[in-house]
Design an enzyme around this catalytic site. Structure first.
Site, PDB file in Angstrom:
ATOM      1  N   ASP A 106       0.846  -1.195   0.000  1.00  0.00           N
ATOM      2  CA  ASP A 106       0.000   0.000   0.000  1.00  0.00           C
ATOM      3  C   ASP A 106       0.881   1.244   0.000  1.00  0.00           C
ATOM      4  O   ASP A 106       1.531   1.546   1.011  1.00  0.00           O
ATOM      5  CB  ASP A 106      -0.879  -0.031   1.255  1.00  0.00           C
ATOM      6  CG  ASP A 106      -2.162   0.760   1.114  1.00  0.00           C
ATOM      7  OD1 ASP A 106      -2.159   1.738   0.355  1.00  0.00           O
ATOM      8  OD2 ASP A 106      -3.156   0.385   1.766  1.00  0.00           O
ATOM      9  N   ASP A 208      -3.165   4.359  -2.427  1.00  0.00           N
ATOM     10  CA  ASP A 208      -4.145   4.995  -1.561  1.00  0.00           C
ATOM     11  C   ASP A 208      -4.583   6.333  -2.156  1.00  0.00           C
ATOM     12  O   ASP A 208      -3.769   7.100  -2.673  1.00  0.00           O
ATOM     13  CB  ASP A 208      -3.513   5.215  -0.181  1.00  0.00           C
ATOM     14  CG  ASP A 208      -4.476   5.759   0.838  1.00  0.00           C
ATOM     15  OD1 ASP A 208      -5.449   5.067   1.154  1.00  0.00           O
ATOM     16  OD2 ASP A 208      -4.243   6.879   1.322  1.00  0.00           O
ATOM     17  N   GLU A 277      -7.182   3.263  -5.425  1.00  0.00           N
ATOM     18  CA  GLU A 277      -8.398   3.561  -4.671  1.00  0.00           C
ATOM     19  C   GLU A 277      -8.947   4.901  -5.155  1.00  0.00           C
ATOM     20  O   GLU A 277      -8.299   5.935  -4.979  1.00  0.00           O
ATOM     21  CB  GLU A 277      -8.094   3.638  -3.178  1.00  0.00           C
ATOM     22  CG  GLU A 277      -9.308   4.041  -2.346  1.00  0.00           C
ATOM     23  CD  GLU A 277      -8.943   4.519  -0.950  1.00  0.00           C
ATOM     24  OE1 GLU A 277      -9.770   4.335  -0.038  1.00  0.00           O
ATOM     25  OE2 GLU A 277      -7.844   5.088  -0.766  1.00  0.00           O
ATOM     26  N   HIS A 340     -10.487  -2.158   5.310  1.00  0.00           N
ATOM     27  CA  HIS A 340     -10.121  -1.598   6.616  1.00  0.00           C
ATOM     28  C   HIS A 340     -10.790  -0.253   6.901  1.00  0.00           C
ATOM     29  O   HIS A 340     -10.624   0.282   8.004  1.00  0.00           O
ATOM     30  CB  HIS A 340      -8.606  -1.424   6.676  1.00  0.00           C
ATOM     31  CG  HIS A 340      -8.101  -0.383   5.714  1.00  0.00           C
ATOM     32  ND1 HIS A 340      -8.162  -0.574   4.349  1.00  0.00           N
ATOM     33  CD2 HIS A 340      -7.581   0.841   5.902  1.00  0.00           C
ATOM     34  CE1 HIS A 340      -7.681   0.512   3.744  1.00  0.00           C
ATOM     35  NE2 HIS A 340      -7.327   1.378   4.656  1.00  0.00           N
ATOM     36  N   ASP A 341     -11.509   0.306   5.938  1.00  0.00           N
ATOM     37  CA  ASP A 341     -12.095   1.631   6.093  1.00  0.00           C
ATOM     38  C   ASP A 341     -13.607   1.633   6.239  1.00  0.00           C
ATOM     39  O   ASP A 341     -14.196   2.696   6.486  1.00  0.00           O
ATOM     40  CB  ASP A 341     -11.740   2.508   4.875  1.00  0.00           C
ATOM     41  CG  ASP A 341     -10.373   3.153   5.000  1.00  0.00           C
ATOM     42  OD1 ASP A 341      -9.894   3.333   6.138  1.00  0.00           O
ATOM     43  OD2 ASP A 341      -9.779   3.472   3.952  1.00  0.00           O
TER      44      ASP A 341
END
Length: 554
Positions: A106, A208, A277, A340-341
């Protein structure tokens, strides 16, 4: 270290791949400090390999003050001591490759920590060598911020700095200043960061907030977003971030040039991939298509269409897929329900276990690659974390209307007979959910029909059908309780049908020599051309007359 030659095969391996996301803090603690680490991941790699996934997406492990748990990077080219060392990372790469698993890391390029040496120098004065490496702006005459941009984490996206007597931009925490991509030195430095990790053997990058890299150079105000267009896919409903149409703080056309430069770098290495993303509620699918189209930018991208609260009825899934398809056949998505968000999808959509299985089958059937989040294969629901145990600054800020992201980040459960789920011998950084313990890996290993073993069968099934991996998508029927579509590749056709209700449903197979693939982990019946799906079941039919010699169904 260079790439493992044993894993350099199909350069398009990512097209149709299944990617497993690991949140390092919560996967496995190896040293008894209550926080997961790289050595712990190595210990648990056989579990990941047993799922049959192609790659791991590893959330940030870089040196960081951890105010946003690694998404605030203070050194891009080292491992935070809580996770281990660069040698541990090298060992992780080696072991993963031995098990046939690729590693995607990431990269958080849009912003750094305010403790990064670049920002420390940049904020010192207005004349230093890095003074223009971040987005700085003078205040308006009345001392207020230069424009109306808002932070995803709440409040203005500008923070006053007393050293420079200027504001700096932060789309997230105030401690996460945004880099200035209009500066060529910044862009080159970030490309060098990517090269550093490519040379250590990584197989790709998850990027990200990839659409946040550039902001409008003129810092123009964002217009208000009409009430009927607001949603909470990107920020919670209590956050005024949803009140703006984000025309100028992200999604800038200059971004394409940087993505092309990044792709040129990646092309120097074998079989590398990227997945971006795309954080945008209004134009996510369009941006995803632009960023992945043409073969010269990203390989894959995902937006929040299936990561939001809107329940994925058959109608909704058809809408999402047709929107994505409308922007071009050379683009490629990477679909996910959880990460994870966001709240785990079983809780977000209030799904029964049977419904979770059916939606998993849909995920593995859509045109694109698929990403599953650790614990998804166990059927874990969102954990209830008490306010006093919260770690996420986002949740602390908006409690109780929005409880933050800790509920999806609690430790992985490996055993049921251990209060910490086999994750750690010490008190974990987040409490282990009591409800999760009953769904541990150890418990589900012993049950042939468990969710864990279902996921293994489902992923193996997907891998055995080339149309599901790389084929085209044609919608045949969709309503709120049923969706049916065809995937086709090199003349081979697979018909995918899903009953999204508690009632039995039937449909007729189209013309062709269709046979029901019994390797799929579902129960259905057929009477001639009529197929009957019990509640929350799926059917996969193969047209044998379309098989042009190669048996993809083997």
């Amino acid at each position: 270290m260079t790439q493992d030659s044993a894993l350099i095969t199909d350069p398009d391996w990512w097209r149709g791949a299944v990617i497993y996301q690991i949140y390092p803090r919560s996967f496995q603690d190896s040293n008894g400090d209550g926080i997961g680490d790289l050595a712990g991941i190595i210990e648990r790699l056989p579990h990941v390999a047993s799922l049959g996934v192609d790659a791991i997406w590893l959330s940030p492990f870089f040196t960081s003050p951890m105010l946003d748990f690694g998404y605030d990077v203070s050194d891009y080219c080292d491992v935070d001591p809580m996770f281990g060392t660069l040698s541990d990372f090298d060992a992780l790469i080696t072991r993963a490759h031995e098990l046939g698993i690729k590693i995607i890391i990431d990269l958080v390029l849009s912003h750094t920590s305010d403790q990064h040496p670049w920002f420390v120098e940049s904020r010192a004065d207005r004349t230093n060598a890095k003074s223009d490496w971040y987005v700085w702006a003078d205040p308006k005459l009345d001392g207020t911020p230069p424009n109306n941009w808002l932070s995803i984490f709440g409040g203005p996206a500008w923070q006053w700095d007393t050293s420079r007597q200027q504001y700096y931009l932060h789309n997230f925490l105030a401690e996460q200043p945004d880099l200035n991509f209009h500066n060529a030195e910044v862009r080159q430095e970030l490309l060098d960061v990517a090269r550093f990790w490519l040379d250590r053997g990584v197989d790709g990058f998850r990027l990200d907030t990839v659409n946040f890299y550039y902001c409008d150079a003129n810092l123009s105000d964002n217009p208000a977003l009409p009430l009927d267009q607001r949603n909470d896919n990107i920020a919670p409903a209590v956050n005024p971030y949803n009140h703006q149409e984000h025309l100028y703080d992200k999604n800038q056309p200059e971004n394409l040039g940087f993505l092309q430069d990044l792709r040129s770098l990646l092309n120097e290495y074998d079989a590398i991939t990227t997945v971006g993303e795309v954080g945008d509620s209004q134009r996510g699918s369009e941006i995803q298509a632009v960023y992945t189209g043409g073969g010269d930018k990203l390989h894959m991208a995902y937006d929040f269409a299936l990561l939001g609260k809107v329940h994925p009825t058959g109608t909704r899934i058809a809408e999402v897929m047709q929107t994505a398809e409308s922007f071009g056949q050379d683009s490629w998505g990477c679909w996910a329900y959880s990460n994870h968000d966001v709240e785990r999808h079983g809780s977000r959509w209030q799904l029964s276990e049977a419904a979770q299985r059916t939606y998993a089958a849909i995920l593995m059937s859509l045109r694109g690659s698929a990403c599953i989040y650790q614990g998804e294969e166990l059927g874990l629901l969102e954990a209830d974390v008490a306010f006093e145990d919260l770690q996420d600054p986002y949740g602390i800020r908006f409690w109780p209307k929005f409880k933050g992201r800790d509920g999806c980040r609690t430790p992985m459960v490996w055993k049921s007979d251990n209060q910490n789920g086999g994750f750690s011998n010490a008190k974990p950084w987040l409490p282990v959910s009591a409800e999760h313990l009953a769904k541990s890996v150890e418990t589900q290993e012993e049950t042939s029909g468990s969710m864990l073993n279902f996921y293994r069968r489902l992923i193996a099934f997907r891998k055995n059908l080339l149309p599901l991996l790389k084929g085209s998508f044609t919608l045949l029927h969709a309503d709120d309780t049923h969706i049916r579509f065809e995937r086709a590749h090199n003349g081979e056709r697979v018909l995918c049908a899903f009953n999204l209700s508690d009632q039995e449903q039937s449909f007729d197979l189209p013309t062709g020599a269709w046979t029901i693939d019994t390797k799929a982990p579902f129960t259905i019946s057929r009477d001639g051309a009529k197929v009957t799906l019990p509640a929350w079941q799926a059917s996969f039919a193969v047209d044998l007359s379309s098989n042009q010699g190669g048996n993809a169904y083997g």
